[in-house]
Design a protein around this motif. Sequence first.
Motif, PDB file in Angstrom:
ATOM      1  N   ILE A  31       0.852  -1.205   0.000  1.00 48.34           N
ATOM      2  CA  ILE A  31       0.000   0.000   0.000  1.00 48.34           C
ATOM      3  C   ILE A  31       0.877   1.241   0.000  1.00 48.34           C
ATOM      4  N   ARG A  32       1.858   1.271   0.873  1.00 48.73           N
ATOM      5  CA  ARG A  32       2.771   2.429   0.922  1.00 48.73           C
ATOM      6  C   ARG A  32       3.481   2.628  -0.421  1.00 48.73           C
ATOM      7  N   ASN A  33       3.980   1.543  -0.992  1.00 50.53           N
ATOM      8  CA  ASN A  33       4.675   1.615  -2.271  1.00 50.53           C
ATOM      9  C   ASN A  33       3.741   2.125  -3.370  1.00 50.53           C
ATOM     10  N   SER A  34       2.518   1.652  -3.379  1.00 49.34           N
ATOM     11  CA  SER A  34       1.555   2.088  -4.387  1.00 49.34           C
ATOM     12  C   SER A  34       1.247   3.573  -4.245  1.00 49.34           C
ATOM     13  N   LEU A  35       1.060   4.034  -3.022  1.00 44.35           N
ATOM     14  CA  LEU A  35       0.770   5.452  -2.804  1.00 44.35           C
ATOM     15  C   LEU A  35       1.920   6.341  -3.281  1.00 44.35           C
ATOM     16  N   LEU A  36       3.143   5.839  -3.183  1.00 41.37           N
ATOM     17  CA  LEU A  36       4.305   6.628  -3.597  1.00 41.37           C
ATOM     18  C   LEU A  36       4.624   6.523  -5.086  1.00 41.37           C
ATOM     19  N   HIS A  37       4.373   5.340  -5.696  1.00 38.10           N
ATOM     20  CA  HIS A  37       4.933   5.101  -7.014  1.00 38.10           C
ATOM     21  C   HIS A  37       3.950   4.683  -8.109  1.00 38.10           C
ATOM     22  N   ASN A  38       2.722   4.410  -7.792  1.00 32.55           N
ATOM     23  CA  ASN A  38       1.790   3.919  -8.804  1.00 32.55           C
ATOM     24  C   ASN A  38       1.167   5.101  -9.554  1.00 32.55           C
ATOM     25  N   ALA A  39       1.734   5.429 -10.702  1.00 37.03           N
ATOM     26  CA  ALA A  39       1.273   6.584 -11.477  1.00 37.03           C
ATOM     27  C   ALA A  39      -0.022   6.314 -12.227  1.00 37.03           C
ATOM     28  N   GLN A  40      -0.447   5.072 -12.334  1.00 33.21           N
ATOM     29  CA  GLN A  40      -1.694   4.779 -13.045  1.00 33.21           C
ATOM     30  C   GLN A  40      -2.895   4.725 -12.111  1.00 33.21           C
ATOM     31  N   GLU A  41      -2.687   5.004 -10.832  1.00 31.23           N
ATOM     32  CA  GLU A  41      -3.796   4.988  -9.879  1.00 31.23           C
ATOM     33  C   GLU A  41      -3.673   6.152  -8.916  1.00 31.23           C
ATOM     34  N   PHE A  42      -4.817   6.704  -8.551  1.00 27.45           N
ATOM     35  CA  PHE A  42      -4.839   7.601  -7.405  1.00 27.45           C
ATOM     36  C   PHE A  42      -5.971   7.157  -6.489  1.00 27.45           C
ATOM     37  N   VAL A  43      -5.815   7.492  -5.212  1.00 26.02           N
ATOM     38  CA  VAL A  43      -6.766   7.080  -4.183  1.00 26.02           C
ATOM     39  C   VAL A  43      -7.342   8.332  -3.547  1.00 26.02           C
ATOM     40  N   VAL A  44      -8.654   8.353  -3.418  1.00 24.01           N
ATOM     41  CA  VAL A  44      -9.355   9.454  -2.762  1.00 24.01           C
ATOM     42  C   VAL A  44      -9.881   8.933  -1.434  1.00 24.01           C
ATOM     43  N   VAL A  45      -9.740   9.736  -0.390  1.00 24.39           N
ATOM     44  CA  VAL A  45     -10.230   9.352   0.932  1.00 24.39           C
ATOM     45  C   VAL A  45     -11.147  10.428   1.478  1.00 24.39           C
ATOM     46  N   GLU A  46     -11.965  10.011   2.413  1.00 24.93           N
ATOM     47  CA  GLU A  46     -12.787  10.932   3.201  1.00 24.93           C
ATOM     48  C   GLU A  46     -12.309  10.814   4.632  1.00 24.93           C
ATOM     49  N   GLN A  47     -11.855  11.935   5.200  1.00 22.91           N
ATOM     50  CA  GLN A  47     -11.387  11.940   6.574  1.00 22.91           C
ATOM     51  C   GLN A  47     -12.427  12.641   7.447  1.00 22.91           C
ATOM     52  N   THR A  48     -12.850  11.948   8.487  1.00 28.65           N
ATOM     53  CA  THR A  48     -13.860  12.466   9.409  1.00 28.65           C
ATOM     54  C   THR A  48     -13.377  12.227  10.832  1.00 28.65           C
ATOM     55  N   ASP A  49     -13.354  13.265  11.634  1.00 29.11           N
ATOM     56  CA  ASP A  49     -12.952  13.151  13.039  1.00 29.11           C
ATOM     57  C   ASP A  49     -11.604  12.446  13.192  1.00 29.11           C
ATOM     58  N   GLY A  50     -10.650  12.764  12.323  1.00 22.75           N
ATOM     59  CA  GLY A  50      -9.309  12.227  12.430  1.00 22.75           C
ATOM     60  C   GLY A  50      -9.110  10.816  11.904  1.00 22.75           C
ATOM     61  N   GLU A  51     -10.164  10.189  11.397  1.00 27.32           N
ATOM     62  CA  GLU A  51     -10.007   8.848  10.843  1.00 27.32           C
ATOM     63  C   GLU A  51     -10.541   8.809   9.421  1.00 27.32           C
ATOM     64  N   LEU A  52     -10.062   7.824   8.671  1.00 27.36           N
ATOM     65  CA  LEU A  52     -10.557   7.658   7.315  1.00 27.36           C
ATOM     66  C   LEU A  52     -11.900   6.941   7.368  1.00 27.36           C
ATOM     67  N   ALA A  53     -12.895   7.571   6.775  1.00 26.09           N
ATOM     68  CA  ALA A  53     -14.247   7.007   6.741  1.00 26.09           C
ATOM     69  C   ALA A  53     -14.456   6.151   5.501  1.00 26.09           C
ATOM     70  N   GLY A  54     -13.637   6.346   4.481  1.00 19.31           N
ATOM     71  CA  GLY A  54     -13.784   5.586   3.255  1.00 19.31           C
ATOM     72  C   GLY A  54     -12.695   5.930   2.255  1.00 19.31           C
ATOM     73  N   PHE A  55     -12.692   5.163   1.162  1.00 17.91           N
ATOM     74  CA  PHE A  55     -11.722   5.399   0.099  1.00 17.91           C
ATOM     75  C   PHE A  55     -12.306   4.947  -1.231  1.00 17.91           C
ATOM     76  N   ILE A  56     -11.764   5.505  -2.301  1.00 22.41           N
ATOM     77  CA  ILE A  56     -12.017   4.995  -3.644  1.00 22.41           C
ATOM     78  C   ILE A  56     -10.683   4.935  -4.380  1.00 22.41           C
ATOM     79  N   CYS A  57     -10.579   3.980  -5.284  1.00 23.06           N
ATOM     80  CA  CYS A  57      -9.387   3.829  -6.120  1.00 23.06           C
ATOM     81  C   CYS A  57      -9.774   4.135  -7.558  1.00 23.06           C
ATOM     82  N   VAL A  58      -8.949   4.916  -8.215  1.00 23.51           N
ATOM     83  CA  VAL A  58      -9.202   5.285  -9.600  1.00 23.51           C
ATOM     84  C   VAL A  58      -7.999   4.861 -10.437  1.00 23.51           C
TER      85      VAL A  58
END
Length: 142
Positions: A31-58
Amino acid sequence: MTRLATYEDAEQLELLNNEFNGPGETTLENIRNSLLHNAQEFVVVEQTDGELAGFICVQLKRSFCYDEYMAEITEVYVKEKYRRKGIAKNMITFAEEYCIKNYPVQKIEILTSKENTVAQIVYNRLGYKDDNEMHLSKRFRR
């Protein structure tokens, strides 16, 4: 707050992915490697009260057959306690705007199961329609 995921989100993304796809599908290191180096994907998150409430991968796809990118939302997950609050809609809308601003996008598709009628209602309300194409897959044993 809806935003792009960062390296610092990796631990929470691992927990969310384990809830969504089941444990063992990937590692924290991947996951860490993908967030740093995967140019064909981006991840969107929703942060609520200091925690991630959800995510989507594009996923961003590009073929020599077309001048523009095609984006595909392959994963949409919202923690149960945050559902029915518009979080999926916020993340998808953010992803659409990000794609339009940063890539020559031909279209955006969403991948979901035929049985996931609740998600289909959300996607239909956002303008996504069945395009009568069939998605086929083949699994290989590891």
